[in-house]
Write a protein that holds these residues in place. Structure first.
Motif, PDB file in Angstrom:
ATOM      1  N   ASP A   1    -115.278   4.764 -86.353  1.00 25.72           N
ATOM      2  CA  ASP A   1    -114.693   5.626 -85.327  1.00 25.72           C
ATOM      3  C   ASP A   1    -114.072   6.872 -85.979  1.00 25.72           C
ATOM      4  O   ASP A   1    -114.211   7.990 -85.483  1.00 25.72           O
TER       5      ASP A   1
ATOM      6  N   HIS B   1    -114.847  10.880 -85.453  1.00 22.58           N
ATOM      7  CA  HIS B   1    -113.870  11.906 -85.062  1.00 22.58           C
ATOM      8  C   HIS B   1    -113.934  13.143 -85.947  1.00 22.58           C
ATOM      9  O   HIS B   1    -113.813  14.265 -85.482  1.00 22.58           O
TER      10      HIS B   1
ATOM     11  N   HIS C   1    -114.328  10.348 -78.098  1.00 20.60           N
ATOM     12  CA  HIS C   1    -114.497   9.384 -77.009  1.00 20.60           C
ATOM     13  C   HIS C   1    -113.325   9.517 -76.055  1.00 20.60           C
ATOM     14  O   HIS C   1    -112.355  10.205 -76.356  1.00 20.60           O
TER      15      HIS C   1
ATOM     16  N   HIS D   1    -104.879  10.862 -84.123  1.00 16.56           N
ATOM     17  CA  HIS D   1    -105.727  10.878 -82.941  1.00 16.56           C
ATOM     18  C   HIS D   1    -105.423   9.676 -82.069  1.00 16.56           C
ATOM     19  O   HIS D   1    -104.884   8.689 -82.524  1.00 16.56           O
ATOM     20  N   PHE D   2    -105.758   9.838 -80.807  1.00 20.09           N
ATOM     21  CA  PHE D   2    -105.629   8.708 -79.898  1.00 20.09           C
ATOM     22  C   PHE D   2    -106.891   7.893 -80.052  1.00 20.09           C
ATOM     23  O   PHE D   2    -107.977   8.389 -79.802  1.00 20.09           O
ATOM     24  N   ASP D   3    -106.737   6.640 -80.510  1.00 18.63           N
ATOM     25  CA  ASP D   3    -107.937   5.877 -80.761  1.00 18.63           C
ATOM     26  C   ASP D   3    -108.567   5.441 -79.474  1.00 18.63           C
ATOM     27  O   ASP D   3    -109.059   4.447 -79.268  1.00 18.63           O
TER      28      ASP D   3
HETATM   29 ZN   LIG Z   1    -111.120   6.935 -81.939  1.00 14.45          ZN
END
Ligand SMILES: [Zn+2]
Length: 418
Positions: free
Chosen positions: A185, A189, A239, A416-418
């Motif tokens: 992920d 990003h 995402h 970041h906002f996961d």
């Molecule tokens: Zn993420």
């Protein structure tokens, strides 16, 4: 609402002790989109060579007797916390959960983790610390690792794999092992899904899958490995939205148990809802599904249900959904459960397709949002950010001061906002 007390609880579900001793591993690879596993393009399949051959029933490991592949449909918001909630509760969380993603706190709703904990299962967790904040006190052993810094492609994952190695050397110490890897992920990003780092990361994850299967196959117990993701990844690498790349994730099951119908992976893959995962995992372990779960166990997966395929158990779950849908449409007066039950016993397939339609209506209703509510949510979000601003500034200051350490995170811009 009629029968309020037992509304979501099918009376036939109870703790099934026949399945004690089964091992369950839930491997979550954050941000993995379905085409990273199911692409027909040979180059993509080569990235996860072991997983690809195992899911096609062609692995050299004889202990794999069951395999199943499906695409899992995920609702937006496609961010981690709401997705973990959906996976573990069988319910569809709302947009406000995007905010709680940032300030994850203990989950009050019933969940598979709570069910396992109540049934005295030993559950271990390693990976994204959202889990340890959501399920405080439910893990026998756990190490939550920060998901906050997107430039960390390797450190968190290395840590998870080290913990996994220890867990695989002591399989008698756990019943359920949950792993949540973040590197893929994070690469998405920063570099996008076409980064040259993605194939290597997928190969690293493939080695993780192989090590789990190799270790479990040598044990004299039944085991199930569930490989999936919380959400996908857009073509730009982020995402949160509703594009197919973000809302379609892979599901691969490998097991020592023969699943009732291992599908030919060359034909079109079945599509499941993410809510179904809660019911799949509880069916396997023999505990009751979380209260109010909208999950549905696909009949082709009946083989993994504890105690074997049982029409009564499955159709009871289906009847719950049909009854809920009748209430949603204010038709509960006309709903006759015993009548519907009789019809289900006569035609299971028809009953299942009706239940699936009811589930779709309920999931859609849960995912519907009103503008005023969203504006209230936005306002609350701004307040939360203001409230946490001094803490964030302090953290940034501390990290700048420590930036010379080998494992320290380098920049506050990586958040970041996961
Ligand atoms: Zn993420």
């Amino acid at each position: 609402m009629s029968n309020q007390n037992n509304h979501y609880l099918s009376s036939d579900w109870h703790l099934d002790r026949r399945c004690f001793g089964r091992k369950t591993v839930l491997l979550l690879i954050d941000g993995m989109r379905q085409d990273m596993v199911f692409s027909s393009d040979r180059q993509s399949a080569a990235k996860m060579r072991f997983l690809d051959s195992a899911r096609r029933g062609k692995s050299r490991i004889a202990g794999i007797r069951g395999n199943y592949s499906a695409v899992v449909k995920v609702q937006s918001p496609t961010v981690t916390l709401p997705r973990i909630k959906c996976l573990t509760t069988g319910r569809v969380p709302g947009f406000l959960d995007v905010l709680w993603n940032f300030f994850a706190s203990e989950l009050a709703t019933d969940s598979i983790v709570r069910r396992w904990h109540s049934a005295n299962f030993s559950v271990q967790f390693y990976g994204d610390d959202t889990w340890t904040r959501m399920f405080l006190g439910s893990f026998a052993m756990a190490q939550g690792l920060p998901s906050f810094f997107a430039t960390d492609f390797y450190e968190v994952d290395k840590n998870v794999t080290e913990n996994l190695r220890e867990a695989l050397n002591a399989t008698s110490s756990w019943d359920v092992l949950i792993l949540h890897y973040l590197g893929l992920d994070h690469i998405g990003h920063i570099e996008g899904p076409n980064s040259r780092l993605v194939p290597d990361k997928l190969a690293e994850m493939d080695a993780v899958v192989e090590s789990i299967v190799t270790a479990l196959s040598s044990q004299p117990v039944d085991w199930l490995l569930v490989v999936t993701s919380d959400h996908g990844m857009s073509d730009l690498g982020g995402h949160g939205g509703a594009s197919p790349a973000e809302t379609r994730t892979p599901l691969v099951l490998l097991s020592s148990v023969q699943l009732s119908s291992s599908l030919d992976p060359s034909i079109e893959l079945p599509e499941l809802e993410q809510t179904d995962m809660a019911n799949l995992l509880t069916s396997w372990t023999g505990v009751q599904p979380p209260r109010a779960s909208l999950g549905l166990l696909h009949p082709s997966l009946g083989g993994l249900a504890c105690g074997g395929f049982s029409n009564s158990l499955l159709s009871n779950n289906w009847l719950d959904l049909l009854e809920l849908e009748a209430e949603l449409n204010s038709k509960s007066e006309a709903f006759n459960r015993s009548e519907r039950s009789k019809r289900c016993a006569e035609d299971l397939n028809y009953c299942y397709s009706e239940a699936r339609q009811a589930q779709q209506a309920l999931v859609y209703a849960s995912a519907e949002y009103s503008l005023p509510r969203m504006l209230i949510g936005l306002g609350l979000g701004c307040l939360c950010c203001l409230f946490r601003l001094p803490t964030l500034l302090q953290a940034v200051g501390m990290m700048t001061a420590k930036s010379n350490g080998p494992n320290e995170f380098q920049s506050a811009d990586d958040r970041h906002f996961d």
